[in-house]
Design a protein around this motif. Sequence first.
Motif, PDB file in Angstrom:
ATOM      1  N   ILE A  13      47.576  36.702  33.960  1.00 27.86           N
ATOM      2  CA  ILE A  13      47.044  35.402  34.375  1.00 27.86           C
ATOM      3  C   ILE A  13      46.024  35.658  35.479  1.00 27.86           C
ATOM      4  O   ILE A  13      46.378  36.181  36.549  1.00 27.86           O
ATOM      5  CB  ILE A  13      48.155  34.477  34.920  1.00 27.86           C
ATOM      6  N   ILE A  14      44.778  35.296  35.247  1.00 20.73           N
ATOM      7  CA  ILE A  14      43.730  35.539  36.241  1.00 20.73           C
ATOM      8  C   ILE A  14      43.514  34.254  37.032  1.00 20.73           C
ATOM      9  O   ILE A  14      43.290  33.191  36.443  1.00 20.73           O
ATOM     10  CB  ILE A  14      42.411  35.951  35.566  1.00 20.73           C
ATOM     11  N   GLY A  15      43.570  34.373  38.357  1.00 22.94           N
ATOM     12  CA  GLY A  15      43.368  33.199  39.188  1.00 22.94           C
ATOM     13  C   GLY A  15      44.634  32.846  39.957  1.00 22.94           C
ATOM     14  O   GLY A  15      44.891  31.682  40.236  1.00 22.94           O
ATOM     15  N   VAL A  16      45.438  33.874  40.281  1.00 22.89           N
ATOM     16  CA  VAL A  16      46.657  33.651  41.053  1.00 22.89           C
ATOM     17  C   VAL A  16      46.355  34.010  42.516  1.00 22.89           C
ATOM     18  O   VAL A  16      45.656  34.974  42.788  1.00 22.89           O
ATOM     19  CB  VAL A  16      47.819  34.521  40.507  1.00 22.89           C
ATOM     20  N   SER A  17      46.898  33.221  43.423  1.00 18.96           N
ATOM     21  CA  SER A  17      46.618  33.434  44.835  1.00 18.96           C
ATOM     22  C   SER A  17      47.924  33.543  45.616  1.00 18.96           C
ATOM     23  O   SER A  17      48.894  32.839  45.330  1.00 18.96           O
ATOM     24  CB  SER A  17      45.783  32.265  45.377  1.00 18.96           C
ATOM     25  N   ALA A  18      47.912  34.415  46.623  1.00 20.85           N
ATOM     26  CA  ALA A  18      49.121  34.580  47.439  1.00 20.85           C
ATOM     27  C   ALA A  18      49.262  33.453  48.447  1.00 20.85           C
ATOM     28  O   ALA A  18      50.345  33.198  48.951  1.00 20.85           O
ATOM     29  CB  ALA A  18      49.076  35.923  48.171  1.00 20.85           C
TER      30      ALA A  18
END
Lengths: 732, 732
Positions: A37-42
Amino acid sequence: MRVATEEPGQPRESVRTGGIQVDHYLRALFAPKSIAIIGVSATSTRSGNEFFGKVRGYGFEGRVYAVGRNGGTVDGEPIYPSVKDLPEVPDLVFGAVGMQATPQAMTEAAAAGVKVGVVFTAGFAEMSDDGARIQRDMVARCNELGMRVVGPNCMGVFSTGSRMNLTDVEHLAPGRIGFVSQSGNIALTLFDNARRHDLGFESFVSFGNQADIPAIDYVEYMGQDDAVDVILLYLESLQEDAGADFIARCRAVAERKPIVAIKGGVTDAGRRAAASHTSRLSAAEDIYDAAFEQAGVVQVRDLDHVMAVAEALLRCPPMKGDNIAIVGSGGGHSTVGTDCVERAGMTVPAFDQELRDTFGQYLPPWAPMSNPVDMTGGFTEDLTLFKTLMRYPLSRPEFHGGLSYGLYGEGWRPGLVDDNGRTFESAAPLLATLQEELGKPIVFYTPFAKEHEEAFTAMRLSGVPCYGSLAEAAAALAALKARGSFLARTEGQEGTGQDQASPSGAGPGYALTEYESLQRVADAGVTTVRQELVTSAEEAVAAGEAIGYPVVLKAQLADVAHKSDVNGVRLGLSSADEVAAAFRQMSAIPGAGPGIACTVSQQIAAERELLLGIRKDATFGHTVVVGIGGVLSEVAARVAVMIPPLDSTEFAHAIENSPVAAYLRAWRGKPAVDLEDLHRQVSALHAMCRADADIESVDINPLTVVGSRLQAVDAAVVLESEPETGDPRSRR
Amino acid sequence: MRVATEEPGQPRESVRTGGIQVDHYLRALFAPKSIAIIGVSATSTRSGNEFFGKVRGYGFEGRVYAVGRNGGTVDGEPIYPSVKDLPEVPDLVFGAVGMQATPQAMTEAAAAGVKVGVVFTAGFAEMSDDGARIQRDMVARCNELGMRVVGPNCMGVFSTGSRMNLTDVEHLAPGRIGFVSQSGNIALTLFDNARRHDLGFESFVSFGNQADIPAIDYVEYMGQDDAVDVILLYLESLQEDAGADFIARCRAVAERKPIVAIKGGVTDAGRRAAASHTSRLSAAEDIYDAAFEQAGVVQVRDLDHVMAVAEALLRCPPMKGDNIAIVGSGGGHSTVGTDCVERAGMTVPAFDQELRDTFGQYLPPWAPMSNPVDMTGGFTEDLTLFKTLMRYPLSRPEFHGGLSYGLYGEGWRPGLVDDNGRTFESAAPLLATLQEELGKPIVFYTPFAKEHEEAFTAMRLSGVPCYGSLAEAAAALAALKARGSFLARTEGQEGTGQDQASPSGAGPGYALTEYESLQRVADAGVTTVRQELVTSAEEAVAAGEAIGYPVVLKAQLADVAHKSDVNGVRLGLSSADEVAAAFRQMSAIPGAGPGIACTVSQQIAAERELLLGIRKDATFGHTVVVGIGGVLSEVAARVAVMIPPLDSTEFAHAIENSPVAAYLRAWRGKPAVDLEDLHRQVSALHAMCRADADIESVDINPLTVVGSRLQAVDAAVVLESEPETGDPRSRR
């Protein structure tokens, strides 16, 4: 492994294998072993995080990786800066980053060896020319690197078999439908409708801008997936030049399983909407109609009927003809149900005496038994009656499918138990056993099926669709007929002959001769051509000279509807000699003689020919028909029907709102037909009919149009009874 | 006095008076002061007992008497042996005794002076000839004695204003609809549907066999009742000769308030069903269509749409035109919604730049703004957007009504609160204020409106219908348009003119001359007439002699679509002299000259003329059209569209399933068109187009039919670009 609960009533394929065995590049989309999944943020809750959480929570058993420019961790898992940093090459990447960042992220995935990428993000070709260029370049680069692209601007993908939910939707009921949709909203609507039909989905993909993978690829994949029994397609447009490929490959799939399609963007403004929505022009409605027909795709025009049709194709056998037996309980529903079935292009033939006698053994004498059968409520004592009675017509080869109906359900009689202890729910599966035994489809209607009841679910899962709408039931039967017709054609079984419409039987009545008919309408004030009745060659010549050449000579024969068949009409006579010779030829017609009565009339070079008729209706009195006239009146029938008296405003309104309107307007340099004058002629004819109650019908055909001039050339007046005196006439 | 709760959003009539003030003999039916129920028993639970209990329990405040042959008491009340034994003459008797006892009971009531009797009992004309005779005699006797009869075989009568329930139904929601139904089952279905639209009823009557009181009397009564705002009519048949009366009196009612009708028994089999159901023949569908149109009745064809239409006519102002603004949220719904609106006969004109600029101030740049407007989800932050944006187009005189749409409701976003604290429910009444302000109807669609939500109820009660079906929303707008058109006609406001379809704009391309076009198709293998290209009178004569008279001479002119307009075509030339003279006349055409190129060709006396065309489509490649040819190709258009290649089975199937089928079959003694040969010609033409990618389109018109022989007489080939060499051709 699967969240699916089995749906019973699916005899066609007993083993569910899911997409795993399918040998198709889209296996990476519907049955991936690993996903990034591209576009994950911490640190924030971007939509990538949402999908990362959702795909893991839904039970996907493969590996799921989080990718985000800034790294860090999410739910205890590492966030990788790029797909190229992952410990393995995932089968699928799902891009939920911003529009500007998407091309680089997808290209990196392609470079890393990923085979399929989904671009959820919007803002590409559907937004602007710039967006279109960026989309085109991104797809080209990905393709060069060996990756195919779903979307952009799509709602994602879902697979029951893979326990994978990469959509906005929280939950999809499992089932045996594969759904390919260009629009997310329409998909949501149909998901919602599916519940009402106890239907679920094996797989779903929304393909949005269709920038790369064509719709047919998804259809083809689902065609190969044994867990899918029916494929549903919402389509707004195909890619340029993709039509022939679509038809050929759809057809190959349709030979194995049904495809149901609804086309969005069919009208001009609809096409404009589709263009702004998915950045493509749609082709014209009639071309798509032809394409679906040739591809063996069952097209549904009304969004409200789509899931009803899908249900029928999933649960029922295809129908091998179009004769429907309607057996149920309730007069109004039988009437409207028959209307719906016939409007949907099928027939409801009357039952013969033998069938009626059989029904008479079960039903009271006042029950209608002649298709439709109305058991007038008797089912409440014996819930097996639906099956018992339906068996008789459906066992006949001339009946191809059944519609059963009634006030069935707890919504009508809560807690009903019949004389044999059956309840609505326990009796519900009975019809399906008949359907299976005879191999002919049966659908059921009850007005209460708009709401959920266990009995309706039981009937559906047994194999008989239970609808809350008669229009849906008819649409379902029409789809089963289309499916059966397609399968028969692919097997070369369907005859191409079709019954010709037989001419309507003429009732009793006395027809005036043509001559007298035309005189009558002329006397009534209708403008007619000049005609003379003659009984010798000399009179004929004199009439011709008086009227002016060219003239027409017509024999006044009894009982010959189409005189030209016996040479009873001679056109274009331009001189005395020609008229005399023609008269002598008429005398030689079998049954005629030297004193044969003929008319000589002015020959009109008509620019248009109209039909103008009046007939008596038992309910409405005189009714008027204005239509295309001449020989075309039969085969290119276009008429306006109206009930006099009408003032000129209502008359013009009726014409303009009818299919004959275009024929009466100006075209090819000819002026429009003078509606005021036409109204005057109609009124004159109506006045004549009102004044003489014995007139049953009048046909003026043709009423010729030359410039703005209307002239009646031929007329046929039919009386209800033979007049006591008068000119020669004949019994019709 | 009333169980009704007021429905808001009814600006037309503010005072509910009930039926009490109505001066009509049916006041005795809908607002009786006293009722006698015939068929009550002291010892058993006959259906008379049921009605006796029900009418008292429902709150009827007049006097209710029990009548039963054997006397006794029921619920502490006396049972009178006959109506004639009652202490007063009741306004209404309700007969629920057996069929055999009914005539005497009703006749006794009539003799006692009762004005209206309801015969609930079945078994009369709908059952047998005997029953018909008994029914006829009973009605005649009652009428002689001054009593009118409802039924027999009916489901009873209901009045909210009178708190009177004499039906099988437990409870009817109160409201402002009056409902006249020939069928009980259809009534049950529509009662059920009404709930989904938050609609209720002021009064209801089921009239079954319609033995005495004609349907129009009930309609007329409800027309006079100020508590009724919309009249709903389910009709299977009118009485004999009742048509004209029905039209005239309906029209008088329709001038005051809307009447919605659905006709059951429209097809042949449907009529059979209606006959067995209510013992009458129905008239043909098109006659009823005309009758409803002329009577100002809004006809609904789909039972599923009836309550949606009633809702619109109840809540919205009529629509004074057919240009619809579609403003909402969601691409797929905007596309399908536009399709539905245009299929229902309205238009969705594009917004101009000014409107688009205005929308651009509210919406992101990628939002489609050109009608339909798709606000792409922005409403979740500002629920007033629907109203804010809809105001702009609807304020324009050229827009007549609005369709708004979106994923609105708790079903999509439970508990949503927008940036201004508005909820779905609190924002729901906003659109109605716009509707009221502008006097133009607005309807709303959300897929979740199939289920109950407070927000949807709030929107409906504020005055804007909220539908769960786009087809229903379109049907509602079409009904408001029909209503507006009728009101305009009655006020003499509607123009009768209608825009003519403008010929489709020809794109760029190079047209070959007729001569070359026909040569090209002949070379491709299409059967053509013999033709010669000539440039002098001598050549023309030689060609005529070689071809055989009669011949046709045609000038080969550039840029003249219809040569006959400049005398560029001469037909029927039968000798060398005529050919030479005709050629010299052609030379005199302005712009021509002595060396004008002409064709001489065989003259065909065609029995039928076909159109055969191929054009390139961006999606599907070559598409084929087969239709009625000649001058009628435009005004009586009937075509089959298909996408080659097709084998002869698919070709025949496509023809037989198209509107042109009848034209190609045998008629008037002419054989059917040879479909095998036609298929061969189509295939030849298609092969030609495939071999030359430069061909944009080919029209053969006419392709003449003589006996079984097909011959192309005229052709027009258009190329995409000008060829480098070749014969004279012209830019199209």
